[in-house]
Design a protein around this motif. Structure first.
Motif, PDB file in Angstrom:
ATOM      1  N   MET A 185       0.816  -1.209   0.000  1.00 34.50           N
ATOM      2  CA  MET A 185       0.000   0.000   0.000  1.00 34.50           C
ATOM      3  C   MET A 185       0.853   1.264   0.000  1.00 34.50           C
ATOM      4  O   MET A 185       0.495   2.266  -0.605  1.00 34.50           O
ATOM      5  N   GLN A 186       1.991   1.207   0.698  1.00 30.91           N
ATOM      6  CA  GLN A 186       2.884   2.366   0.712  1.00 30.91           C
ATOM      7  C   GLN A 186       3.378   2.671  -0.700  1.00 30.91           C
ATOM      8  O   GLN A 186       3.386   3.823  -1.139  1.00 30.91           O
ATOM      9  N   ILE A 187       3.746   1.617  -1.427  1.00 30.09           N
ATOM     10  CA  ILE A 187       4.212   1.790  -2.801  1.00 30.09           C
ATOM     11  C   ILE A 187       3.084   2.312  -3.672  1.00 30.09           C
ATOM     12  O   ILE A 187       3.262   3.231  -4.484  1.00 30.09           O
ATOM     13  N   GLU A 188       1.895   1.744  -3.467  1.00 27.85           N
ATOM     14  CA  GLU A 188       0.712   2.118  -4.225  1.00 27.85           C
ATOM     15  C   GLU A 188       0.360   3.603  -4.036  1.00 27.85           C
ATOM     16  O   GLU A 188       0.120   4.336  -4.989  1.00 27.85           O
ATOM     17  N   VAL A 189       0.337   4.027  -2.781  1.00 30.34           N
ATOM     18  CA  VAL A 189      -0.027   5.420  -2.482  1.00 30.34           C
ATOM     19  C   VAL A 189       1.017   6.370  -3.056  1.00 30.34           C
ATOM     20  O   VAL A 189       0.688   7.408  -3.625  1.00 30.34           O
ATOM     21  N   LYS A 190       2.261   5.995  -2.946  1.00 33.85           N
ATOM     22  CA  LYS A 190       3.315   6.849  -3.489  1.00 33.85           C
ATOM     23  C   LYS A 190       3.174   6.951  -5.018  1.00 33.85           C
ATOM     24  O   LYS A 190       3.335   8.017  -5.599  1.00 33.85           O
ATOM     25  N   ARG A 191       2.837   5.829  -5.658  1.00 28.02           N
ATOM     26  CA  ARG A 191       2.639   5.817  -7.104  1.00 28.02           C
ATOM     27  C   ARG A 191       1.495   6.762  -7.498  1.00 28.02           C
ATOM     28  O   ARG A 191       1.638   7.602  -8.387  1.00 28.02           O
ATOM     29  N   ILE A 192       0.382   6.633  -6.782  1.00 30.59           N
ATOM     30  CA  ILE A 192      -0.779   7.472  -7.099  1.00 30.59           C
ATOM     31  C   ILE A 192      -0.471   8.944  -6.820  1.00 30.59           C
ATOM     32  O   ILE A 192      -0.847   9.824  -7.587  1.00 30.59           O
ATOM     33  N   GLN A 193       0.256   9.180  -5.739  1.00 31.65           N
ATOM     34  CA  GLN A 193       0.604  10.563  -5.391  1.00 31.65           C
ATOM     35  C   GLN A 193       1.495  11.181  -6.469  1.00 31.65           C
ATOM     36  O   GLN A 193       1.293  12.322  -6.881  1.00 31.65           O
ATOM     37  N   ARG A 194       2.454  10.420  -6.965  1.00 29.53           N
ATOM     38  CA  ARG A 194       3.342  10.911  -8.014  1.00 29.53           C
ATOM     39  C   ARG A 194       2.574  11.157  -9.309  1.00 29.53           C
ATOM     40  O   ARG A 194       2.769  12.152  -9.995  1.00 29.53           O
ATOM     41  N   LEU A 195       1.693  10.206  -9.603  1.00 28.51           N
ATOM     42  CA  LEU A 195       0.888  10.283 -10.821  1.00 28.51           C
ATOM     43  C   LEU A 195      -0.002  11.522 -10.820  1.00 28.51           C
ATOM     44  O   LEU A 195      -0.122  12.236 -11.818  1.00 28.51           O
ATOM     45  N   SER A 196      -0.612  11.792  -9.674  1.00 28.57           N
ATOM     46  CA  SER A 196      -1.583  12.883  -9.606  1.00 28.57           C
ATOM     47  C   SER A 196      -0.927  14.210  -9.244  1.00 28.57           C
ATOM     48  O   SER A 196      -1.509  15.268  -9.466  1.00 28.57           O
ATOM     49  N   GLY A 197       0.272  14.169  -8.677  1.00 30.31           N
ATOM     50  CA  GLY A 197       0.960  15.400  -8.289  1.00 30.31           C
ATOM     51  C   GLY A 197       0.251  16.167  -7.189  1.00 30.31           C
ATOM     52  O   GLY A 197       0.429  17.369  -7.025  1.00 30.31           O
ATOM     53  N   ILE A 198      -0.526  15.455  -6.397  1.00 32.01           N
ATOM     54  CA  ILE A 198      -1.336  16.117  -5.381  1.00 32.01           C
ATOM     55  C   ILE A 198      -0.514  16.327  -4.101  1.00 32.01           C
ATOM     56  O   ILE A 198       0.199  15.431  -3.656  1.00 32.01           O
ATOM     57  N   THR A 199      -0.592  17.528  -3.563  1.00 27.41           N
ATOM     58  CA  THR A 199       0.117  17.839  -2.316  1.00 27.41           C
ATOM     59  C   THR A 199      -0.453  16.963  -1.203  1.00 27.41           C
ATOM     60  O   THR A 199      -1.661  16.941  -0.991  1.00 27.41           O
ATOM     61  N   THR A 200       0.419  16.226  -0.526  1.00 30.53           N
ATOM     62  CA  THR A 200      -0.061  15.192   0.397  1.00 30.53           C
ATOM     63  C   THR A 200       0.624  15.279   1.753  1.00 30.53           C
ATOM     64  O   THR A 200       1.841  15.460   1.824  1.00 30.53           O
TER      65      THR A 200
END
Ligand SMILES: Nc1ncnc2c1ncn2[C@@H]1O[C@H](COP(=O)(O)OP(=O)(O)O)[C@@H](O)[C@H]1O
Ligand SMILES: [Mg+2]
Length: 372
Positions: A185-200
């Motif tokens: 899940m950590q890898i998954e969330v990081k992937r989605i965060q990078r993809l979307s460029g959303i401030t997290t």
């Protein structure tokens, strides 16, 4: 709960977030004490600290569920202090996921879109798109209780992302997952965060999670910001004794500061020996009592006799940990010092009772702070 601005265009991703001198009191107790964080657009920042240090309180203030006692929250350079949660363009995943049990998975994901008045067709297609993103596209018709913990966690994430927020807040999102699933899940969330460029902002009490996922880590202790730096700097150049011991492990040795300049210091250890250190933190003068922090991998064990300028001790125990071997060494002042070395260097563990000399693997690795 998910919120977004009700009208107007889709929120721009990657907004800056400024916490400007945030203080929060609950009655007479101070939960957050003057925290300032300047977060770049698209950045993933971890809030790291022990339970009770004010992490959730800060998230609730950013999301607008709690009005801070003092200070300002700015998103994209605009104050959001007066805005309710549903006008802040913030998506939040709570610690316990908080899915609605009576709604299907797809309805949960569409909830925020429904609340902001999107039509049925848009709700359905956006919910599907978000479920695909978290790899649950085939499970939209299920009820939350028919999903595993990890799957529920993904649904909560899809729900937070569905409203296209400019800031994503995650409160200990992986705490309930077992170790392997957590890593996925950590890898998954990081992937989605990078993809979307959303401030997290990711809240966690798990140092490995913070170091591995974040662009920068904000370490909190008792409501105060101790350090805000990239992960390697947090680990290699901690600003305080708290950060040095909370992140990673450290051997603490007492001593007296002999001399120092802006790049280095020298300490005579109570346990014996001289050690060259990083520049001391704070306003420390020669002669000051100090605490030296040496990480286990900063030292090597040499089974050779030392002298008065070396740190000498006796082996208490050797622990083979697969890739590394850890020896516990009792040094001159009675402190037990842990030393971690790659195991390939030493096929045999040193027997208890062996006299040894401890040497730094490189100069100036140790940190120095005013004596605790
Ligand atoms: N609603 C509240 N009323 C009173 N005290 C609270 C409330 N919420 C949190 N606190 C206190 O504020 C401090 C910070 O809590 P919290 O932000 O939940 O910490 P964390 O998320 O880091 O574990 C704690 O001492 C906690 O007991
Ligand atoms: Mg919390």
């Amino acid at each position: 709960m998910v919120s977004a601005s009700p009208n107007g265009p889709a929120s721009p991703r990657g907004q800056t977030l400024l916490l400007d001198g945030i203080t929060q009191r609950y009655g007479s107790s101070l939960a957050v004490d003057g925290v300032t964080l300047d977060i770049r657009g698209g950045e993933l920042v971890a809030l790291l600290g022990p339970s009770g240090c004010g992490k959730t309180t800060l998230l609730r203030i950013i999301a607008g569920f709690l009005a801070q006692t003092k200070g300002h929250v700015m998103v994209g350079g605009q104050s959001v202090d007066g805005l309710p949660p549903n006008r802040r363009s913030v998506g939040i995943v709570f610690q316990n996921y908080a899915l609605f049990p009576h709604m299907s998975v797809a309805e949960n994901v569409a909830y925020g879109l429904d609340a902001r008045g999107a039509d049925r067709a848009t709700q359905r297609s956006e919910a599907q798109r978000m479920l695909d993103l978290v790899k649950l596209g085939h499970l939209g018709d299920r009820a939350p209780r028919q999903l595993s913990g990890g799957q529920q966690q993904r649904v909560a994430l899809a729900r937070a992302l569905a409203v296209n927020p400019s800031i994503l807040l995650l409160d200990e999102p992986f705490a309930a997952l077992d170790k392997n699933l957590r890593l996925d899940m950590q890898i998954e969330v990081k992937r989605i965060q990078r993809l979307s460029g959303i401030t997290t902002i990711l809240v966690t009490h798990d140092q490995e999670e913070a170091l591995s996922m974040a662009d920068r880590v904000a370490v909190l202790s008792q409501g105060r910001l101790e350090q805000f730096s990239p992960p390697t700097e947090i680990y290699d150049a901690p600003d305080s004794l708290f950060v040095n011991t909370f992140v990673g492990s450290a051997n603490l040795l007492g001593g007296v500061l002999l001399d120092c300049d802006r790049s280095a210091g020298r300490v005579r250890l109570d346990a014996g020996g001289l050690i060259e250190t990083r520049a001391p933190k704070g306003d420390l003068r020669p002669g000051a009592r100090v605490t030296v922090c040496l990480r286990p991998e900063h030292l090597s064990v040499d089974p050779a006799a030392g002298d008065g300028d070396t740190l000498n001790g006796v082996v208490e125990m050797g622990l083979p940990l697969g890739a590394t071997v850890v020896h516990e060494i009792r040094v001159g002042d009675g402190t037990a010092v842990k030393v971690s070395e790659p195991r390939i260097q030493r096929a045999d563990l040193l027997a208890p009772g062996t006299p040894v000399r401890l040497a730094p693997v490189a100069p100036r690795l140790a940190s120095v702070f005013a004596a605790a």
